[in-house]
Design a protein around this motif. Structure first.
Motif, mmCIF file in Angstrom:
data_model
loop_
_atom_site.group_PDB
_atom_site.id
_atom_site.type_symbol
_atom_site.label_atom_id
_atom_site.label_comp_id
_atom_site.label_asym_id
_atom_site.label_seq_id
_atom_site.Cartn_x
_atom_site.Cartn_y
_atom_site.Cartn_z
ATOM 1 N N VAL A 1 64.744 31.079 51.163
ATOM 2 C CA VAL A 1 64.720 31.487 49.815
ATOM 3 C C VAL A 1 64.630 33.412 50.340
ATOM 4 O O VAL A 1 63.909 33.680 50.761
ATOM 5 C CB VAL A 1 64.178 31.536 49.254
ATOM 6 N N ASN A 2 66.290 33.573 50.688
ATOM 7 C CA ASN A 2 65.540 35.432 50.532
ATOM 8 C C ASN A 2 65.954 35.748 49.445
ATOM 9 O O ASN A 2 67.367 36.044 48.256
ATOM 10 C CB ASN A 2 67.260 35.618 51.750
ATOM 11 N N VAL A 3 65.304 36.914 48.701
ATOM 12 C CA VAL A 3 64.723 37.108 47.361
ATOM 13 C C VAL A 3 66.039 38.819 47.319
ATOM 14 O O VAL A 3 65.351 39.850 48.646
ATOM 15 C CB VAL A 3 63.965 37.630 46.330
ATOM 16 N N LEU A 4 67.213 38.830 46.686
ATOM 17 C CA LEU A 4 67.829 40.287 47.419
ATOM 18 C C LEU A 4 67.430 41.360 46.320
ATOM 19 O O LEU A 4 67.745 41.940 46.590
ATOM 20 C CB LEU A 4 69.172 39.928 47.208
ATOM 21 N N SER A 5 67.213 40.745 45.373
ATOM 22 C CA SER A 5 66.492 41.452 43.866
ATOM 23 C C SER A 5 65.923 41.066 43.037
ATOM 24 O O SER A 5 65.893 39.819 42.842
ATOM 25 C CB SER A 5 68.238 42.123 43.211
ATOM 26 N N GLY A 6 64.986 42.108 42.099
ATOM 27 C CA GLY A 6 63.986 41.137 41.290
ATOM 28 C C GLY A 6 62.996 40.632 41.871
ATOM 29 O O GLY A 6 62.072 40.982 42.918
ATOM 30 N N ALA A 7 62.689 39.427 41.054
ATOM 31 C CA ALA A 7 60.746 38.566 41.594
ATOM 32 C C ALA A 7 61.103 36.953 40.979
ATOM 33 O O ALA A 7 61.546 36.555 39.842
ATOM 34 C CB ALA A 7 59.608 38.778 41.186
ATOM 35 N N THR B 1 51.907 28.332 44.117
ATOM 36 C CA THR B 1 53.034 29.340 43.617
ATOM 37 C C THR B 1 53.122 30.416 44.389
ATOM 38 O O THR B 1 52.587 30.914 44.799
ATOM 39 C CB THR B 1 52.961 29.621 42.027
ATOM 40 N N TYR B 2 54.209 30.888 44.349
ATOM 41 C CA TYR B 2 54.138 32.003 45.156
ATOM 42 C C TYR B 2 55.330 33.016 44.686
ATOM 43 O O TYR B 2 55.734 33.277 43.472
ATOM 44 C CB TYR B 2 54.596 32.148 46.665
ATOM 45 N N LEU B 3 54.938 34.261 44.873
ATOM 46 C CA LEU B 3 55.822 35.380 43.747
ATOM 47 C C LEU B 3 56.841 36.168 45.604
ATOM 48 O O LEU B 3 55.946 36.730 45.870
ATOM 49 C CB LEU B 3 54.681 37.044 43.270
ATOM 50 N N VAL B 4 57.975 35.966 45.307
ATOM 51 C CA VAL B 4 58.949 36.803 46.562
ATOM 52 C C VAL B 4 59.330 37.512 45.699
ATOM 53 O O VAL B 4 60.060 36.977 44.603
ATOM 54 C CB VAL B 4 59.515 35.394 46.658
ATOM 55 N N ALA B 5 59.012 38.731 46.273
ATOM 56 C CA ALA B 5 60.070 39.658 45.940
ATOM 57 C C ALA B 5 61.104 40.488 45.965
ATOM 58 O O ALA B 5 61.816 39.459 47.577
ATOM 59 C CB ALA B 5 58.927 40.724 45.588
ATOM 60 N N ALA B 6 62.078 41.130 46.208
ATOM 61 C CA ALA B 6 63.331 41.302 46.462
ATOM 62 C C ALA B 6 63.003 41.922 48.138
ATOM 63 O O ALA B 6 61.735 42.870 47.744
ATOM 64 C CB ALA B 6 63.977 42.837 45.888
ATOM 65 N N GLY B 7 63.552 41.789 48.488
ATOM 66 C CA GLY B 7 63.623 41.814 50.384
ATOM 67 C C GLY B 7 62.660 41.089 50.871
ATOM 68 O O GLY B 7 62.619 40.921 52.630
ATOM 69 N N GLN B 8 62.305 40.023 50.713
ATOM 70 C CA GLN B 8 61.303 38.701 50.493
ATOM 71 C C GLN B 8 61.666 37.788 51.114
ATOM 72 O O GLN B 8 62.846 37.789 50.169
ATOM 73 C CB GLN B 8 59.772 38.832 49.829
ATOM 74 N N THR B 9 61.336 36.270 51.554
ATOM 75 C CA THR B 9 61.966 34.944 51.804
ATOM 76 C C THR B 9 60.642 34.889 52.161
ATOM 77 O O THR B 9 59.524 34.165 52.797
ATOM 78 C CB THR B 9 62.230 35.392 53.355
ATOM 79 N N ILE B 10 61.127 33.003 51.891
ATOM 80 C CA ILE B 10 59.849 31.645 52.038
ATOM 81 C C ILE B 10 60.874 30.551 52.360
ATOM 82 O O ILE B 10 62.156 30.875 52.274
ATOM 83 C CB ILE B 10 59.534 32.111 50.888
#
Length: 113
Positions: A61-67, A76-85
């Motif tokens: 999962v590559n988050v492009l915008s938001g969280a 549980t992980y918080l993944v924000a824009a620009g981050q990947t899990i």
């Protein structure tokens, strides 16, 4: 032969512009659908959720915008824009839009022989 044919090739593209983020909605746009690989854009409105499920392959999962709050098993992980899990194959997971988010989901599955 073209393998990624749902978006322009040899052109700079902002993936966020290819899928609309709207309140109260979860939308998707498939970029690649092959037995061993899928690439899909998702937009998930604030407060919306993609409920618990499992995937046959590793899911990046590559988050492009938001969280997004992404739960894998019971962590549980918080993944924000620009981050990947990366979510391991076979692990139950869910995604919740802490703030409306767009993501590129890439799932790599075992090749059937």
């Amino acid at each position: 032969m073209t393998y990624i044919d749902k978006i322009p090739q040899s052109e700079v593209v902002d993936l966020k512009q290819l899928i609309d983020l709207a309140a109260g909605e979860v939308t998707s746009r498939t970029l690649v659908q092959r037995p061993e690989l899928t690439m899909t854009l998702f937009a998930v409105g604030t407060g919306e959720e993609i409920g618990g499920h499992e995937a046959a392959g590793d899911a990046m999962v590559n988050v492009l915008s938001g969280a997004a709050e992404i739960t894998i098993a019971d962590q549980t992980y918080l993944v924000a824009a620009g981050q990947t899990i990366v979510i391991p194959a076979g692990k139950r997971h869910s995604l919740y839009a802490k703030a409306g988010f767009q993501m590129l989901l890439t799932v790599v599955k075992p090749v059937a022989h």
